[in-house]
Design a protein around this motif. Structure first.
Motif, PDB file in Angstrom:
ATOM      1  N   ALA A   1       0.932  -1.166   0.048  1.00 18.03           N
ATOM      2  CA  ALA A   1      -0.396   0.067   0.104  1.00 18.03           C
ATOM      3  C   ALA A   1       1.003   0.973   0.058  1.00 18.03           C
ATOM      4  CB  ALA A   1      -0.877  -0.608   1.422  1.00 18.03           C
ATOM      5  N   LEU A   2       2.104   1.138   0.303  1.00 18.56           N
ATOM      6  CA  LEU A   2       2.674   2.659   0.478  1.00 18.56           C
ATOM      7  C   LEU A   2       3.453   2.877  -0.629  1.00 18.56           C
ATOM      8  CD1 LEU A   2       4.727   0.869   3.737  1.00 18.56           C
ATOM      9  CD2 LEU A   2       2.710   3.417   3.501  1.00 18.56           C
ATOM     10  N   ALA A   3       3.488   1.895  -1.843  1.00 21.14           N
ATOM     11  CA  ALA A   3       3.483   2.229  -2.965  1.00 21.14           C
ATOM     12  C   ALA A   3       2.346   3.302  -3.406  1.00 21.14           C
ATOM     13  CB  ALA A   3       4.293   1.272  -3.507  1.00 21.14           C
ATOM     14  N   ARG A   4       1.423   2.912  -2.708  1.00 23.04           N
ATOM     15  CA  ARG A   4       0.623   3.708  -4.051  1.00 23.04           C
ATOM     16  C   ARG A   4       0.750   5.270  -3.554  1.00 23.04           C
ATOM     17  NH1 ARG A   4      -4.931  -0.947  -4.033  1.00 23.04           N
ATOM     18  NH2 ARG A   4      -3.187  -1.982  -4.811  1.00 23.04           N
ATOM     19  N   PRO A   5       0.451   6.589  -5.327  1.00 21.85           N
ATOM     20  CA  PRO A   5       0.851   7.817  -4.116  1.00 21.85           C
ATOM     21  C   PRO A   5      -0.083   8.321  -3.986  1.00 21.85           C
ATOM     22  CG  PRO A   5       1.325   7.114  -6.825  1.00 21.85           C
ATOM     23  CD  PRO A   5       0.837   6.590  -5.666  1.00 21.85           C
ATOM     24  N   GLN A   6      -2.020   7.820  -3.564  1.00 18.35           N
ATOM     25  CA  GLN A   6      -2.595   8.270  -3.408  1.00 18.35           C
ATOM     26  C   GLN A   6      -2.951   8.061  -1.215  1.00 18.35           C
ATOM     27  OE1 GLN A   6      -5.075  10.237  -3.877  1.00 18.35           O
ATOM     28  NE2 GLN A   6      -4.128  11.078  -5.861  1.00 18.35           N
ATOM     29  N   ILE A   7      -2.005   7.084  -1.347  1.00 13.29           N
ATOM     30  CA  ILE A   7      -1.832   6.691   0.098  1.00 13.29           C
ATOM     31  C   ILE A   7      -1.038   7.539   0.537  1.00 13.29           C
ATOM     32  CG2 ILE A   7      -1.270   4.631   1.752  1.00 13.29           C
ATOM     33  CD1 ILE A   7      -3.932   4.186   1.364  1.00 13.29           C
ATOM     34  N   LEU A   8       0.376   7.560   0.422  1.00 17.52           N
ATOM     35  CA  LEU A   8       1.155   8.842   0.742  1.00 17.52           C
ATOM     36  C   LEU A   8       1.016  10.126   1.418  1.00 17.52           C
ATOM     37  CD1 LEU A   8       4.465   7.047  -1.442  1.00 17.52           C
ATOM     38  CD2 LEU A   8       3.876   6.864   0.842  1.00 17.52           C
ATOM     39  N   ALA A   9       0.499  10.039  -0.344  1.00 13.03           N
ATOM     40  CA  ALA A   9      -0.906  11.449  -0.437  1.00 13.03           C
ATOM     41  C   ALA A   9      -1.372  11.925   0.971  1.00 13.03           C
ATOM     42  CB  ALA A   9      -0.533  12.130  -1.231  1.00 13.03           C
ATOM     43  N   THR A  10      -2.332  10.823   1.509  1.00 13.37           N
ATOM     44  CA  THR A  10      -3.139  11.019   2.364  1.00 13.37           C
ATOM     45  C   THR A  10      -2.287  11.544   3.321  1.00 13.37           C
ATOM     46  OG1 THR A  10      -4.908   9.613   0.150  1.00 13.37           O
ATOM     47  CG2 THR A  10      -5.608  10.228   3.292  1.00 13.37           C
ATOM     48  N   LEU A  11      -1.596  10.448   3.771  1.00 10.51           N
ATOM     49  CA  LEU A  11      -0.901  10.354   5.167  1.00 10.51           C
ATOM     50  C   LEU A  11      -0.419  11.724   5.417  1.00 10.51           C
ATOM     51  CD1 LEU A  11       0.663   6.399   4.781  1.00 10.51           C
ATOM     52  CD2 LEU A  11      -1.160   7.255   6.572  1.00 10.51           C
ATOM     53  N   ALA A  12       0.553  12.816   4.718  1.00  6.53           N
ATOM     54  CA  ALA A  12       0.670  13.975   4.204  1.00  6.53           C
ATOM     55  C   ALA A  12       0.116  14.813   5.023  1.00  6.53           C
ATOM     56  CB  ALA A  12       1.851  14.029   2.441  1.00  6.53           C
ATOM     57  N   VAL A  13      -1.603  14.621   3.907  1.00 12.50           N
ATOM     58  CA  VAL A  13      -2.243  15.839   4.931  1.00 12.50           C
ATOM     59  C   VAL A  13      -2.560  15.557   6.149  1.00 12.50           C
ATOM     60  CG1 VAL A  13      -4.936  16.751   4.363  1.00 12.50           C
ATOM     61  CG2 VAL A  13      -3.552  15.406   2.500  1.00 12.50           C
ATOM     62  N   GLY A  14      -2.501  14.314   6.155  1.00  9.63           N
ATOM     63  CA  GLY A  14      -2.621  14.142   7.788  1.00  9.63           C
ATOM     64  C   GLY A  14      -1.621  13.965   8.779  1.00  9.63           C
ATOM     65  N   GLY A  15      -0.344  14.094   8.204  1.00  6.31           N
ATOM     66  CA  GLY A  15       0.828  14.095   9.075  1.00  6.31           C
ATOM     67  C   GLY A  15       0.939  16.002   9.029  1.00  6.31           C
ATOM     68  N   VAL A  16       0.825  16.890   8.343  1.00  4.10           N
ATOM     69  CA  VAL A  16       1.099  17.552   8.269  1.00  4.10           C
ATOM     70  C   VAL A  16      -0.084  18.717   8.854  1.00  4.10           C
ATOM     71  CG1 VAL A  16       1.909  19.788   6.829  1.00  4.10           C
ATOM     72  CG2 VAL A  16       2.509  17.320   6.485  1.00  4.10           C
ATOM     73  N   GLY A  17      -0.833  18.687   8.428  1.00  6.86           N
ATOM     74  CA  GLY A  17      -2.400  19.276   8.068  1.00  6.86           C
ATOM     75  C   GLY A  17      -2.959  19.999   9.828  1.00  6.86           C
ATOM     76  N   PHE A  18      -2.889  17.960  10.350  1.00 12.23           N
ATOM     77  CA  PHE A  18      -3.527  17.656  11.402  1.00 12.23           C
ATOM     78  C   PHE A  18      -2.886  18.650  12.539  1.00 12.23           C
ATOM     79  CE2 PHE A  18      -5.809  15.176  14.918  1.00 12.23           C
ATOM     80  CZ  PHE A  18      -6.014  14.896  14.130  1.00 12.23           C
TER      81      PHE A  18
ATOM     82  N   LEU B   1       0.387  25.064   8.756  1.00 11.69           N
ATOM     83  CA  LEU B   1       0.487  23.744   8.697  1.00 11.69           C
ATOM     84  C   LEU B   1      -1.213  23.255   7.768  1.00 11.69           C
ATOM     85  CD1 LEU B   1       2.333  22.263  12.562  1.00 11.69           C
ATOM     86  CD2 LEU B   1       2.991  23.071  10.333  1.00 11.69           C
ATOM     87  N   ALA B   2      -1.984  23.554   8.962  1.00 10.76           N
ATOM     88  CA  ALA B   2      -2.793  23.091   7.910  1.00 10.76           C
ATOM     89  C   ALA B   2      -3.517  23.971   6.479  1.00 10.76           C
ATOM     90  CB  ALA B   2      -4.331  23.763   9.201  1.00 10.76           C
ATOM     91  N   ALA B   3      -2.742  25.053   6.521  1.00  6.94           N
ATOM     92  CA  ALA B   3      -2.971  25.873   4.752  1.00  6.94           C
ATOM     93  C   ALA B   3      -2.085  24.805   3.856  1.00  6.94           C
ATOM     94  CB  ALA B   3      -2.012  26.936   4.479  1.00  6.94           C
ATOM     95  N   VAL B   4      -0.876  24.344   4.457  1.00  9.16           N
ATOM     96  CA  VAL B   4      -0.142  23.480   3.601  1.00  9.16           C
ATOM     97  C   VAL B   4      -0.255  21.449   3.236  1.00  9.16           C
ATOM     98  CG1 VAL B   4       2.279  21.565   3.258  1.00  9.16           C
ATOM     99  CG2 VAL B   4       2.142  24.169   4.081  1.00  9.16           C
ATOM    100  N   GLY B   5      -1.490  21.612   4.405  1.00  8.07           N
ATOM    101  CA  GLY B   5      -1.730  20.082   4.071  1.00  8.07           C
ATOM    102  C   GLY B   5      -3.067  20.118   2.706  1.00  8.07           C
ATOM    103  N   LEU B   6      -3.581  21.000   3.183  1.00  2.97           N
ATOM    104  CA  LEU B   6      -4.520  21.365   1.905  1.00  2.97           C
ATOM    105  C   LEU B   6      -4.642  21.345   0.888  1.00  2.97           C
ATOM    106  CD1 LEU B   6      -8.026  22.466   1.724  1.00  2.97           C
ATOM    107  CD2 LEU B   6      -7.267  24.878   1.692  1.00  2.97           C
ATOM    108  N   ALA B   7      -3.294  21.877   0.625  1.00  2.00           N
ATOM    109  CA  ALA B   7      -2.310  21.840  -0.422  1.00  2.00           C
ATOM    110  C   ALA B   7      -1.879  20.927  -1.213  1.00  2.00           C
ATOM    111  CB  ALA B   7      -1.537  23.090  -0.466  1.00  2.00           C
ATOM    112  N   ILE B   8      -1.619  19.978  -0.091  1.00  2.00           N
ATOM    113  CA  ILE B   8      -1.139  18.990  -0.612  1.00  2.00           C
ATOM    114  C   ILE B   8      -2.667  18.211  -0.664  1.00  2.00           C
ATOM    115  CG2 ILE B   8      -0.581  16.343   0.066  1.00  2.00           C
ATOM    116  CD1 ILE B   8       1.184  18.038   2.152  1.00  2.00           C
TER     117      ILE B   8
END
Length: 408
Positions: free
Chosen positions: A210-227, A378-385
């Motif tokens: 699952a970690l090879a999937r770009p959408q998985i990585l992007a969604t994790l980045a949204v939580g990891g930064v924006g949250f 941080l939330a704005a960066v998460g939103l952009a991702i």
């Protein structure tokens, strides 16, 4: 059909309800130790003579424990019996919190908090799967929500109670109480939670795919930064509410209860919004969170507006979680367990990032409202991702439905 390990018979509805309640008790304990530490941070700082950023390491350590523990334990224990794994995870949680209660130094406290955080993500992932298996078809989603309800109840009742106990008897008493909750959970799981049958064994290689999937990585980045925006505010909320809003320190348990009510409200609304239109709902929530965090820097100067703002910070932040979880599951394929655990890793990476960045802006002399502005960034960066991921998902050649990445 699920059978009891002791009798071989299918568990009765009452046995299932009691088992789910035992699992929810563990979620309650995890919620208390994760969020009560923020309300006790000033007392910890005073006791050990720490600055605000130094005290923030207590929060960061727990978050890093979750970040490290969730994926490693999920992959390493993929073939373990689930009931056994639940017992081991809650035992580890109990040891970590008890060690924190008796920590003789800030360094030992930070290490104990890291240990207590390690089982966090894996516990929720496994407990959710066990609850769904016990409940059976047609009742699985409700069973999972009941397990997670323990975390929500913790923010409304457990965290204010632990904060009050910490102020009255010392912060050590709060961690010791969580250790007791952990021990009770171990006993309850041992007595009333059966080993589910028919569990699908997924190889570690399939989980990791699952970690090879770009959408998985992007969604994790949204939580990891924006949250992280929410935690930039919440980590130092005691200083903000007392020194900026002018609220008496004795009212902090009530203040934290208001935040908890915001989280519960946001969690419920976030699920409804995500069910209607997942991607658009997430974008709307992330946008609202960015605005709320920016406005909180102004609202924090008056007690009434500060409380309203804090409620909205909790509501918009927690509203993001169900949608992020749903999006991960949508794209995870057979890596469902790891995706669930990684969601907690990402959110606690955000916890660490927000606590660190909030401490940095305070240390630079920008005051106790500065973490809200840093959080808005941080939330704005998460939103952009998130926007970038949504746009890419709708293009067949970039991982959309036609590209074969999405799993319905």
């Amino acid at each position: 059909m699920t059978t009891s390990p002791a009798t071989g018979a299918a568990p009765t509805p009452r046995r299932v309800a009691v088992a789910i309640l035992a699992l929810a008790l563990g979620g309650f304990g995890i919620g208390v130790t994760e969020f009560a530490a923020m309300g006790l941070l000033r007392s910890i700082a005073d006791d050990f003579g720490l600055t605000e950023p130094q005290a923030g390491h207590v929060i960061t350590a727990y978050a890093l424990g979750v970040v490290v523990g969730a994926p490693l334990l999920t992959v390493w224990t993929s073939r373990w019996r689930r009931r056994t794994l639940l017992l081991v995870l809650m035992a580890l949680f109990t040891v970590g919190n008890t060690a924190a209660a008796f920590a003789p130094s800030a360094e030992i406290l930070v290490a104990a908090r890291f240990l207590a955080g390690i089982p966090h993500g894996a516990y929720f992932g496994v407990a959710s799967l066990v609850a769904a298996s016990l409940a059976g078809p047609g009742k699985q989603a409700r069973a999972v929500s009941l397990v997670l309800l323990g975390l929500s109840v913790a923010t409304v009742i457990g965290v204010p109670a632990a904060t009050w106990l910490g102020e009255a008897a010392g912060w050590q008493a709060a961690f010791l109480a969580v250790g007791v909750i952990g021990a009770l959970t171990v006993a309850a799981i041992f007595v009333v939670v059966p080993e589910p049958s028919g569990a699908v064994v997924v190889r570690a290689r399939e989980e990791l795919a699952a970690l090879a999937r770009p959408q998985i990585l992007a969604t994790l980045a949204v939580g990891g930064v924006g949250f992280g925006g929410m935690f930039a505010v919440y980590t130092y909320i005691q200083w903000t509410m007392v020194d900026v809003a002018g609220i008496d320190r004795g009212w902090m348990p009530a203040v934290l209860a208001i935040y908890g009510l915001g989280m519960v409200t946001g969690n419920l609304l976030g699920g409804v919004v995500a069910d209607r239109d997942l991607d658009r709902g997430l974008v709307a929530i992330a946008s609202a969170m960015t605005v709320v965090l920016a406005l909180f820097a102004v609202a924090a100067h008056h007690p009434v507006t500060a409380l309203v703002g804090l409620f909205l910070v909790g509501a918009t932040g927690s509203a993001l979680v169900p949608g992020l979880q749903a999006r991960l599951m949508q794209y995870a394929g057979r890596g469902q367990t790891l995706a669930a655990a990684l969601n907690h890793s990402a959110l606690n990476a955000a916890n660490a990032l927000g606590a660190w960045l909030g401490g940095v802006v305070i240390a630079l002399g920008f005051g106790y409202t500065a973490p809200a502005l840093a959080g808005a960034a941080l939330a704005a960066v998460g939103l952009a991702i998130l926007v970038g991921a949504v746009v890419a998902a709708r293009r067949p050649d970039r991982g959309g439905v036609s590209g074969g990445v999405r799993t319905e």
